[in-house]
Design a protein around this motif. Sequence first.
Motif, PDB file in Angstrom:
ATOM      1  N   ALA A  81       0.828  -1.202   0.000  1.00  0.00           N
ATOM      2  CA  ALA A  81       0.000   0.000   0.000  1.00  0.00           C
ATOM      3  C   ALA A  81       0.866   1.257   0.000  1.00  0.00           C
ATOM      4  CB  ALA A  81      -0.929  -0.007   1.211  1.00  0.00           C
ATOM      5  N   VAL A  82       1.919   1.261   0.812  1.00  0.00           N
ATOM      6  CA  VAL A  82       2.814   2.421   0.881  1.00  0.00           C
ATOM      7  C   VAL A  82       3.544   2.607  -0.445  1.00  0.00           C
ATOM      8  CG1 VAL A  82       4.910   3.329   1.949  1.00  0.00           C
ATOM      9  CG2 VAL A  82       3.109   2.354   3.372  1.00  0.00           C
ATOM     10  N   PHE A  83       4.015   1.507  -1.025  1.00  0.00           N
ATOM     11  CA  PHE A  83       4.723   1.588  -2.308  1.00  0.00           C
ATOM     12  C   PHE A  83       3.823   2.169  -3.394  1.00  0.00           C
ATOM     13  CE2 PHE A  83       5.630  -0.352  -6.457  1.00  0.00           C
ATOM     14  CZ  PHE A  83       6.917   0.125  -6.667  1.00  0.00           C
ATOM     15  N   ILE A  84       2.593   1.655  -3.493  1.00  0.00           N
ATOM     16  CA  ILE A  84       1.656   2.154  -4.507  1.00  0.00           C
ATOM     17  C   ILE A  84       1.294   3.610  -4.235  1.00  0.00           C
ATOM     18  CG2 ILE A  84      -0.683   1.896  -5.430  1.00  0.00           C
ATOM     19  CD1 ILE A  84      -0.378  -1.129  -5.012  1.00  0.00           C
ATOM     20  N   PHE A  85       1.094   3.946  -2.953  1.00  0.00           N
ATOM     21  CA  PHE A  85       0.747   5.323  -2.594  1.00  0.00           C
ATOM     22  C   PHE A  85       1.852   6.300  -3.002  1.00  0.00           C
ATOM     23  CE2 PHE A  85       0.991   8.925   0.315  1.00  0.00           C
ATOM     24  CZ  PHE A  85      -0.288   9.444   0.232  1.00  0.00           C
ATOM     25  N   LEU A  86       3.104   5.964  -2.683  1.00  0.00           N
ATOM     26  CA  LEU A  86       4.213   6.859  -3.012  1.00  0.00           C
ATOM     27  C   LEU A  86       4.404   6.983  -4.517  1.00  0.00           C
ATOM     28  CD1 LEU A  86       6.831   5.834  -0.281  1.00  0.00           C
ATOM     29  CD2 LEU A  86       5.387   7.874  -0.339  1.00  0.00           C
ATOM     30  N   ALA A  87       4.265   5.870  -5.233  1.00  0.00           N
ATOM     31  CA  ALA A  87       4.377   5.922  -6.691  1.00  0.00           C
ATOM     32  C   ALA A  87       3.254   6.763  -7.278  1.00  0.00           C
ATOM     33  CB  ALA A  87       4.340   4.500  -7.259  1.00  0.00           C
ATOM     34  N   TYR A  88       2.071   6.606  -6.737  1.00  0.00           N
ATOM     35  CA  TYR A  88       0.903   7.371  -7.175  1.00  0.00           C
ATOM     36  C   TYR A  88       1.132   8.858  -6.948  1.00  0.00           C
ATOM     37  CZ  TYR A  88      -4.168   8.168  -7.741  1.00  0.00           C
ATOM     38  OH  TYR A  88      -5.410   8.574  -8.171  1.00  0.00           O
ATOM     39  N   LEU A  89       1.649   9.192  -5.781  1.00  0.00           N
ATOM     40  CA  LEU A  89       1.910  10.595  -5.450  1.00  0.00           C
ATOM     41  C   LEU A  89       2.989  11.176  -6.356  1.00  0.00           C
ATOM     42  CD1 LEU A  89       0.999  12.755  -3.390  1.00  0.00           C
ATOM     43  CD2 LEU A  89       2.909  12.039  -1.936  1.00  0.00           C
ATOM     44  N   LEU A  90       4.025  10.399  -6.629  1.00  0.00           N
ATOM     45  CA  LEU A  90       5.101  10.854  -7.509  1.00  0.00           C
ATOM     46  C   LEU A  90       4.572  11.141  -8.908  1.00  0.00           C
ATOM     47  CD1 LEU A  90       8.074  11.366  -8.195  1.00  0.00           C
ATOM     48  CD2 LEU A  90       8.317   8.902  -8.598  1.00  0.00           C
ATOM     49  N   VAL A  91       3.785  10.228  -9.447  1.00  0.00           N
ATOM     50  CA  VAL A  91       3.206  10.440 -10.783  1.00  0.00           C
ATOM     51  C   VAL A  91       2.267  11.638 -10.765  1.00  0.00           C
ATOM     52  CG1 VAL A  91       1.765   9.434 -12.581  1.00  0.00           C
ATOM     53  CG2 VAL A  91       3.448   8.023 -11.409  1.00  0.00           C
ATOM     54  N   GLY A  92       1.569  11.831  -9.655  1.00  0.00           N
ATOM     55  CA  GLY A  92       0.700  12.992  -9.527  1.00  0.00           C
ATOM     56  C   GLY A  92       1.467  14.291  -9.633  1.00  0.00           C
ATOM     57  N   TYR A  93       2.625  14.358  -9.004  1.00  0.00           N
ATOM     58  CA  TYR A  93       3.437  15.574  -9.095  1.00  0.00           C
ATOM     59  C   TYR A  93       4.087  15.725 -10.469  1.00  0.00           C
ATOM     60  CZ  TYR A  93       2.809  17.324  -4.406  1.00  0.00           C
ATOM     61  OH  TYR A  93       2.245  17.881  -3.286  1.00  0.00           O
ATOM     62  N   LEU A  94       4.354  14.609 -11.137  1.00  0.00           N
ATOM     63  CA  LEU A  94       4.849  14.702 -12.513  1.00  0.00           C
ATOM     64  C   LEU A  94       3.772  15.308 -13.410  1.00  0.00           C
ATOM     65  CD1 LEU A  94       6.724  11.297 -12.952  1.00  0.00           C
ATOM     66  CD2 LEU A  94       7.735  13.570 -12.735  1.00  0.00           C
ATOM     67  N   LEU A  95       2.536  14.883 -13.203  1.00  0.00           N
ATOM     68  CA  LEU A  95       1.422  15.468 -13.956  1.00  0.00           C
ATOM     69  C   LEU A  95       1.271  16.946 -13.617  1.00  0.00           C
ATOM     70  CD1 LEU A  95      -1.044  15.124 -15.829  1.00  0.00           C
ATOM     71  CD2 LEU A  95      -2.373  14.471 -13.801  1.00  0.00           C
ATOM     72  N   PHE A  96       1.405  17.274 -12.346  1.00  0.00           N
ATOM     73  CA  PHE A  96       1.325  18.661 -11.882  1.00  0.00           C
ATOM     74  C   PHE A  96       2.353  19.536 -12.602  1.00  0.00           C
ATOM     75  CE2 PHE A  96       3.383  21.757  -9.071  1.00  0.00           C
ATOM     76  CZ  PHE A  96       2.336  22.596  -8.754  1.00  0.00           C
ATOM     77  N   VAL A  97       3.594  19.088 -12.641  1.00  0.00           N
ATOM     78  CA  VAL A  97       4.671  19.856 -13.278  1.00  0.00           C
ATOM     79  C   VAL A  97       4.451  19.953 -14.782  1.00  0.00           C
ATOM     80  CG1 VAL A  97       7.135  19.879 -13.804  1.00  0.00           C
ATOM     81  CG2 VAL A  97       6.364  19.318 -11.495  1.00  0.00           C
ATOM     82  N   LEU A  98       4.111  18.822 -15.399  1.00  0.00           N
ATOM     83  CA  LEU A  98       3.944  18.784 -16.849  1.00  0.00           C
ATOM     84  C   LEU A  98       2.826  19.697 -17.314  1.00  0.00           C
ATOM     85  CD1 LEU A  98       4.574  17.557 -19.624  1.00  0.00           C
ATOM     86  CD2 LEU A  98       2.998  15.688 -19.055  1.00  0.00           C
ATOM     87  N   LYS A  99       1.660  19.606 -16.678  1.00  0.00           N
ATOM     88  CA  LYS A  99       0.522  20.388 -17.124  1.00  0.00           C
ATOM     89  C   LYS A  99       0.691  21.875 -16.840  1.00  0.00           C
ATOM     90  CE  LYS A  99      -2.713  19.302 -18.776  1.00  0.00           C
ATOM     91  NZ  LYS A  99      -3.055  19.272 -20.218  1.00  0.00           N
ATOM     92  N   ASN A 100       1.326  22.211 -15.737  1.00  0.00           N
ATOM     93  CA  ASN A 100       1.551  23.628 -15.458  1.00  0.00           C
ATOM     94  C   ASN A 100       2.551  24.238 -16.437  1.00  0.00           C
ATOM     95  OD1 ASN A 100      -0.285  23.638 -13.423  1.00  0.00           O
ATOM     96  ND2 ASN A 100       1.183  23.716 -11.752  1.00  0.00           N
ATOM     97  N   LYS A 101       3.538  23.465 -16.855  1.00  0.00           N
ATOM     98  CA  LYS A 101       4.472  23.942 -17.871  1.00  0.00           C
ATOM     99  C   LYS A 101       3.760  24.118 -19.208  1.00  0.00           C
ATOM    100  CE  LYS A 101       8.948  22.372 -16.144  1.00  0.00           C
ATOM    101  NZ  LYS A 101      10.146  21.542 -16.432  1.00  0.00           N
ATOM    102  N   MET A 102       2.887  23.179 -19.537  1.00  0.00           N
ATOM    103  CA  MET A 102       2.129  23.282 -20.779  1.00  0.00           C
ATOM    104  C   MET A 102       1.214  24.493 -20.755  1.00  0.00           C
ATOM    105  SD  MET A 102       1.195  19.226 -21.340  1.00  0.00           S
ATOM    106  CE  MET A 102       0.183  19.528 -22.784  1.00  0.00           C
ATOM    107  N   ARG A 103       0.644  24.775 -19.584  1.00  0.00           N
ATOM    108  CA  ARG A 103      -0.245  25.944 -19.436  1.00  0.00           C
ATOM    109  C   ARG A 103       0.547  27.234 -19.658  1.00  0.00           C
ATOM    110  NH1 ARG A 103      -4.797  27.789 -16.543  1.00  0.00           N
ATOM    111  NH2 ARG A 103      -4.927  30.014 -16.993  1.00  0.00           N
ATOM    112  N   LYS A 104       1.718  27.327 -19.051  1.00  0.00           N
ATOM    113  CA  LYS A 104       2.532  28.534 -19.192  1.00  0.00           C
ATOM    114  C   LYS A 104       2.987  28.727 -20.639  1.00  0.00           C
ATOM    115  CE  LYS A 104       4.238  28.480 -14.433  1.00  0.00           C
ATOM    116  NZ  LYS A 104       5.411  28.306 -13.550  1.00  0.00           N
TER     117      LYS A 104
END
Length: 211
Positions: free
Chosen positions: A182-205
Amino acid sequence: MASRRKIILFYRLLLLILSTIGISLELLEDGWGMLLYYTVQSNILVWGFLYATLWTWNQKRTQNFYRLKAGVTMAILITFVVYHILLSPSVSSEDFYTLKNLLVHYVVPLAFVADTLIWDQGGQYRLVDPWLWTLFPIYYLAFALVNGLVLKWPIPGAKHSPFAYFFLDVTEYGWTYVFQYAVFIFLAYLLVGYLLFVLKNKMRKKADKIV
């Protein structure tokens, strides 16, 4: 601009149809117990969001809409990732190469992720959003454990029923094993979430600069 909107509309209508087929096949062929799987629940989440999006097609989209859609995107993305990495290696070719399996685990998840990455140019997320996006898998973890330990509703095709997935089977493997997964999946999920956060905000700018 009008032609772009028509393409997006067609894409989402097609995706809604494919989503409907995938979910319907799961339930018609294997029964209502399939609703206990994360796969089916996340696909229903996508179906509901697509339906609501098309129903309100002409309404102006807010940032909250895009943030919510990103949460749905993350929820269905983990369906593909967990199935492909953890579950598919033990699935027979007869069960793998079926229309329903490919739709709910590959076609719909990847198509919805592509929709978010390609079409949602207006999305801009907040730093806290990747944490909020974890709420759906956290809910499912609690739901699955309650079913496995208390309700014990049988799950069609699950080798570890009433647990939907092997890595949730507390009875056989113990709490430490389940907690580690559960911890492994949660951390991987959170990491991918921040990758999406960075990617989409860069695309927006970048899009703002072009405008």
